[in-house]
Write an enzyme that holds these catalytic residues in place. Structure first.
Site, PDB file in Angstrom:
ATOM      1  N   GLU A 120       0.846  -1.187   0.000  1.00 47.92           N
ATOM      2  CA  GLU A 120       0.000   0.000   0.000  1.00 47.92           C
ATOM      3  C   GLU A 120       0.889   1.248   0.000  1.00 47.92           C
ATOM      4  O   GLU A 120       1.847   1.295   0.746  1.00 47.92           O
ATOM      5  CB  GLU A 120      -0.903   0.030   1.244  1.00 47.92           C
ATOM      6  CG  GLU A 120      -1.904   1.181   1.162  1.00 47.92           C
ATOM      7  CD  GLU A 120      -2.882   1.198   2.348  1.00 47.92           C
ATOM      8  OE1 GLU A 120      -2.811   0.318   3.218  1.00 47.92           O
ATOM      9  OE2 GLU A 120      -3.706   2.118   2.380  1.00 47.92           O
ATOM     10  N   MET A 262       0.783  -2.794   8.591  1.00 48.56           N
ATOM     11  CA  MET A 262       0.014  -2.953   7.358  1.00 48.56           C
ATOM     12  C   MET A 262      -0.909  -4.152   7.463  1.00 48.56           C
ATOM     13  O   MET A 262      -0.499  -5.245   7.854  1.00 48.56           O
ATOM     14  CB  MET A 262       0.991  -3.100   6.178  1.00 48.56           C
ATOM     15  CG  MET A 262       0.320  -3.279   4.837  1.00 48.56           C
ATOM     16  SD  MET A 262      -0.633  -1.814   4.363  1.00 48.56           S
ATOM     17  CE  MET A 262      -1.954  -2.597   3.457  1.00 48.56           C
ATOM     18  N   HIS A 296      -6.150  -2.065  15.417  1.00 45.10           N
ATOM     19  CA  HIS A 296      -6.427  -1.312  14.188  1.00 45.10           C
ATOM     20  C   HIS A 296      -6.231  -2.195  12.951  1.00 45.10           C
ATOM     21  O   HIS A 296      -7.115  -2.287  12.091  1.00 45.10           O
ATOM     22  CB  HIS A 296      -5.506  -0.089  14.129  1.00 45.10           C
ATOM     23  CG  HIS A 296      -5.648   0.741  12.900  1.00 45.10           C
ATOM     24  ND1 HIS A 296      -6.418   1.884  12.858  1.00 45.10           N
ATOM     25  CD2 HIS A 296      -5.130   0.596  11.647  1.00 45.10           C
ATOM     26  CE1 HIS A 296      -6.364   2.400  11.634  1.00 45.10           C
ATOM     27  NE2 HIS A 296      -5.584   1.643  10.881  1.00 45.10           N
ATOM     28  N   GLU A 297      -5.075  -2.854  12.887  1.00 43.71           N
ATOM     29  CA  GLU A 297      -4.806  -3.670  11.693  1.00 43.71           C
ATOM     30  C   GLU A 297      -5.784  -4.838  11.620  1.00 43.71           C
ATOM     31  O   GLU A 297      -6.267  -5.196  10.545  1.00 43.71           O
ATOM     32  CB  GLU A 297      -3.364  -4.175  11.687  1.00 43.71           C
ATOM     33  CG  GLU A 297      -2.294  -3.085  11.794  1.00 43.71           C
ATOM     34  CD  GLU A 297      -2.466  -1.931  10.829  1.00 43.71           C
ATOM     35  OE1 GLU A 297      -3.011  -2.127   9.734  1.00 43.71           O
ATOM     36  OE2 GLU A 297      -2.066  -0.799  11.184  1.00 43.71           O
ATOM     37  N   HIS A 300      -9.150  -3.788  10.287  1.00 46.58           N
ATOM     38  CA  HIS A 300      -9.155  -3.573   8.837  1.00 46.58           C
ATOM     39  C   HIS A 300      -9.656  -4.812   8.086  1.00 46.58           C
ATOM     40  O   HIS A 300     -10.070  -4.700   6.936  1.00 46.58           O
ATOM     41  CB  HIS A 300      -7.741  -3.267   8.326  1.00 46.58           C
ATOM     42  CG  HIS A 300      -7.406  -1.801   8.267  1.00 46.58           C
ATOM     43  ND1 HIS A 300      -8.259  -0.856   7.753  1.00 46.58           N
ATOM     44  CD2 HIS A 300      -6.281  -1.120   8.625  1.00 46.58           C
ATOM     45  CE1 HIS A 300      -7.682   0.335   7.808  1.00 46.58           C
ATOM     46  NE2 HIS A 300      -6.482   0.205   8.341  1.00 46.58           N
TER      47      HIS A 300
END
Ligand code: B3K
Ligand code: ZN
Length: 876
Positions: A120, A262, A296-297, A300
């Protein structure tokens, strides 16, 4: 080339159904990619096929068994087929890579010998030619082959379906990810890594194998991350009804990584500073950050991976929403009030200045030149605030109904902000067209609030008026619908019931969250016999700058009695800010700074009354930073005067409260073994805050206590707390302690980073010389982002006194380094240069110096697109 524009979006002309990658990891790595393509019914029939490349070396390309002439179809940046078949076809492409030479840390690179990837936003095109855009979603099968000795561990997305020998000394593994995904979520790992494993059973009974892979010798530091992952998985099931969808979830921590982490499907790759933690190496703040980044990851997986972005303009669709989700998760794991305060602190420190300067942009930008420069506080943190405001406006039930609709309707798709909002409009049965402006308008709204009491009518009228100042390229602004949480406090400190005088909505009457639907609104409260104090924007319900003329007594009352902890804290901040801004002006006029006995006393009482929530008391003790004050002053900023004003207040409080601070400090001492839980962390935070204030006013005694704490500390939090205090006192003890610390920890780069940052933020004239010296030592390396952020980033963003030295040497140093870094890692260089984002607000001489430093950058030859974009926007 020109900018990319949202308005120019077109569906892709070709779709890719499947990708088979064959990656042979070696000094020179060979990648064979077999793509199954077909024309997109929504695209232009017969259009040429143009695959993106990034500095690629093509070896061959074959279309349906027909070799193509590379000289004709390929450049390093593109592979073009003028007239592709008008039916499904196969394209096989071979490229050659040199991962060890890849210092940009995009695509396939090596970190401490581990092969790893970062795709990304547009890194996949540095591995092979592809339609590198998020709305092209394919099923990936990846075969990785490598030397058994060099890379016993071979990982990719999805589930491992096969593994075996591949000739002398070599082996292979095949991974298949059944979920169609954009290529930015592709990942691959090859290396000699240690790992820890656990298991998670989802609500519907799927057993998931969890693994965390780290560099050799570090696995004892991965257990907290594993616990955080399990908590996050549970929370997403409980709060959002979202289950994990593969049999494996792996995390790999590497030491060279440009960002935090990521969310690659089933294979998250992390900057190891957001994974590794044991008491001796990580602080409480590190633990909290690890918990939130791991979550958070993981989050996602649904908000980003299952539902991805149609194009990069929609980045906030996944990032703002996922930050909102991780903030709520952390609030549930810890203290909601303290979490809110620290999130707002971070928003104000990073996003407000961005929104008020030349780099301001919409949460959903209309145009970009380099997408990597839009992974910003605006897209992330303001993006999260918008979701929070949406929820406050439509309420818990409609919010969750809207999210359920979103998951159902857009699962497996690449979506837009309009798609997202349409679900809430439907769930809440309300038009969100004007709310959508939050995504399309830069700048922080100012909310002007005025209260008028009518003794005869016994009413209190609050008038709310909003206005957003112009930002680059956007001169006129529309009013934005916003939720304002309000309470009224009586002179005795008790909450006054709010009685409606006019029709309020059910939510307003029930929760005290009032909507400001347009530019202005007056709210009348009945049965208010005496003038109250209005506590406005409780919990920071709207992401605005509040302008309200509260008296010093009003603020003191709120500090003591506001039932909303956020506004209690805010009152202390506002009062301190007011004092320090007046002192700044006084100092510039050659006069003495101000001091307020009343404020010091109120603060003392807040610290002594910590029972219940020491973490909250620690937040009360932390005065607004120099950067906070600079932002509030807004123009003609003199960082030296600000520094002196803040120092005067801190020193004064330390002297005035004196032994009272030491008493609290002593009471908070604990002999218990270290535990990173929020309650224990809160006690340590308050303890260090008391020591810090005490030492500010009592140097010699403070240094003694700090030295003792430093010597006895059995965990990194207490050690760093003490060393921070020592580092602010210019004594020989400081240098000895710093040397001792370095010698004890120089084998561990993540701890050396703390040592770098601490020294870079010493507010003394010779700090720049110290930082320059530190860039030359062996432990520093310009190619490792963590080192650059720890030393250069800390200096530029965390040492306003020295970065803004009147001579301009701080600016020149940072600008020159950005140029040097640009040749190694353009993304990191662009981030470093962003420290100049508020240069226009400086007093005239510093402004001229900063401008000159920026011009030197823009005049330099061969800038990367990343750095050029930042410097041009900064100067525009
Ligand atoms: N999505 C990644 C960001 C990667 C950006 C690289 N330029 C991290 C995150 O927000 O989870
Ligand atoms: Zn994210």
């Amino acid at each position: 080339h020109g900018p990319t524009r949202l308005a120019d979006y077109r569906p892709t002309d070709y779709l890719i159904d499947t990708v088979e990658l064959d990656v042979r990891l070696d000094e020179t790595t060979r990648v064979v990619s077999r793509l199954r393509l077909r024309p997109n019914p929504l695209g232009r029939a017969g259009a040429p096929l143009a695959l993106d490349g990034g500095d690629l070396k093509p070896l061959r390309a074959v279309l349906d068994n027909q070799p193509l002439d590379l000289a004709e179809v390929a450049t390093p940046e593109r592979l073009t087929i003028a007239e592709p078949p008008r039916r499904a076809f196969t394209l096989e492409i071979e490229t050659e890579l040199d991962p060890a030479a890849n210092t940009r840390l995009e695509g396939l690179y090596r970190s401490n010998n581990t092969w790893c990837t970062q795709c990304e936003a547009e890194g996949f095109r540095r591995i092979t030619y592809y339609l590198d855009r998020p709305d092209v979603m394919a099923v990936f099968t990846t075969r990785i082959e490598a030397s058994k000795e060099e890379a016993p561990i071979l990982l990719s997305n999805g589930n491992r379906v096969e593994a075996g020998e591949a000739g002398p000394g070599r082996h292979y593994a095949i991974w298949r990810d059944p979920h169609p995904k954009p290529c930015y979520l592709f990942a691959l790992i090859g290396g000699d890594l240690d790992s820890i494993h656990d298991e998670f059973t989802t609500a519907s009974g799927r057993k998931v194998d969890l693994g965390i892979y780290v560099e050799k010798g570090k696995k004892h530091r991965a257990y907290y991350a594993m616990q955080s992952l399990i908590h996050a998985m549970r929370w997403d099931e409980f709060v959002y009804g979202r289950e994990y969808d593969l049999d494996v979830f792996n995390i790999v921590a590497v030491s060279d990584f440009t960002m935090g982490a990521m969310e690659n499907k089933g294979l998250n790759i992390f900057n190891d500073k957001y994974i590794l933690a044991v008491a001796e190496t990580a602080t409480d703040a590190d633990y909290a950050r690890i918990e939130s980044v791991v979550a958070h990851e993981y989050f996602h997986n649904w908000t980003g991976n299952r539902i991805t972005c149609r194009d990069w303009f929609q980045l906030c669709l996944k990032e703002g929403l996922t930050v909102y989700r991780d903030q709520e998760f952390s609030g549930d794991q810890r203290s909601r009030a303290v979490q809110r305060i620290s999130d707002v602190r971070a928003l104000r420190a990073a996003q407000f200045p961005e929104d008020a300067g030349p780099l301001a942009h919409n949460v959903r930008p209309d145009t970009y030149r380099e997408i990597n420069n839009f992974y910003t506080a605006t897209v992330y943190e303001k993006g999260a605030e918008i979701v929070r405001m949406l929820r406050a406006l439509i309420g818990h039930d409609a919010y969750h109904a809207g999210m359920a609709l979103y998951f159902e309707r857009f699962d497996g798709k690449a979506a837009t902000i309009e798609d997202f909002l349409s679900c809430f409009a439907e769930a809440a049965k309300r038009d969100l067209a004007s709310f959508a402006q939050w995504y399309a308008q830069a700048g922080t709204p100012r909310l002007h609030v005025k209260g008028v009491h009518d003794a005869k009518a016994q009413t209190y009228t609050l008038t709310l008026r909003q206005e957003t100042p112009p930002t680059p390229g956007q001169t006129t602004k529309k009013p934005l619908p916003m939720p304002i949480r309000i309470g009224l406090i009586g002179r005795d400190g008790a909450e006054i019931p709010m009685v409606q005088d006019e029709p309020w909505s059910a939510r307003e009457a029930k929760f005290g969250v009032f909507e400001l639907p347009g530019a202005e609104r007056a709210i009348v409260f009945k049965n208010v016999p005496t003038p109250p104090v209005a506590s406005v924007n409780r919990r920071f319900s709207a992401a605005v700058i509040l302008e309200m003329d509260l008296s010093e007594d009003d603020l003191l009352l709120m500090m003591a009695h506001d039932s909303d902890p956020f506004n209690k804290w805010q009152a202390a901040q506002s009062l301190a800010t007011r004092l320090m801004i007046r002192s700044t002006a006084a100092i510039r006029a050659g006069e003495m700074p101000e001091f307020s006995e009343k404020f010091a006393e109120a603060l003392g009482r807040a610290l002594e009354g910590y029972e219940g929530d020491p973490a909250f008391a620690a937040q009360m003790a932390a005065l607004p930073s120099e950067n906070d004050l600079a932002r509030d002053i807004g123009c003609d900023v003199d960082p030296e005067a600000i520094f002196l004003a803040r120092k005067a207040l801190r020193d004064g409080i330390g002297r005035r409260l004196g032994q009272r601070l030491v008493t609290v400090y002593d009471k908070l001492h604990s002999d218990a073994a270290y535990s990173p839980d929020a309650a224990s962390a809160g006690r340590r935070a308050l303890r260090s805050a008391c020591l810090d204030l005490y030492a500010a006013g009592n140097h010699a005694d403070g240094a003694d206590i700090a030295l003792t704490q430093f010597q006895r500390a059995t965990n990194m939090t207490d050690k760093m707390g003490a060393l921070t205090v020592l580092s602010r006192l210019p004594t020989p003890t400081r240098e000895k302690a710093l040397d001792f610390f370095f010698r004890a920890h120089c084998q561990e780069p993540l701890i050396t980073d703390k040592w770098f940052s601490l020294q870079a933020t010493i507010p003394e004239p010779d700090t720049l010389a110290r930082v320059k010296r530190l860039t030359k030592i062996h432990a520093f390396n310009i190619a490792t982002p963590n080192r650059v952020y720890a030393l250069i980033g800390a200096f530029a963003n965390g040492n306003p006194l020295c970065f803004n030295a009147a001579s301009g040497e701080g600016y020149r140093f940072v600008a020159d380094l950005a140029l040097e870094i640009d040749r190694v890692n353009p993304q990191v260089a662009a981030r470093v240069l962003s420290a100049f984002r508020s240069w226009r607000n400086l007093e005239v001489e510093r402004r001229a110096q900063a401008e000159q430093a920026l011009k030197n950058v823009s005049d330099a030859p061969k800038l990367s697109p990343d750095l050029r974009d930042i410097v041009q926007r900064a100067l525009a």
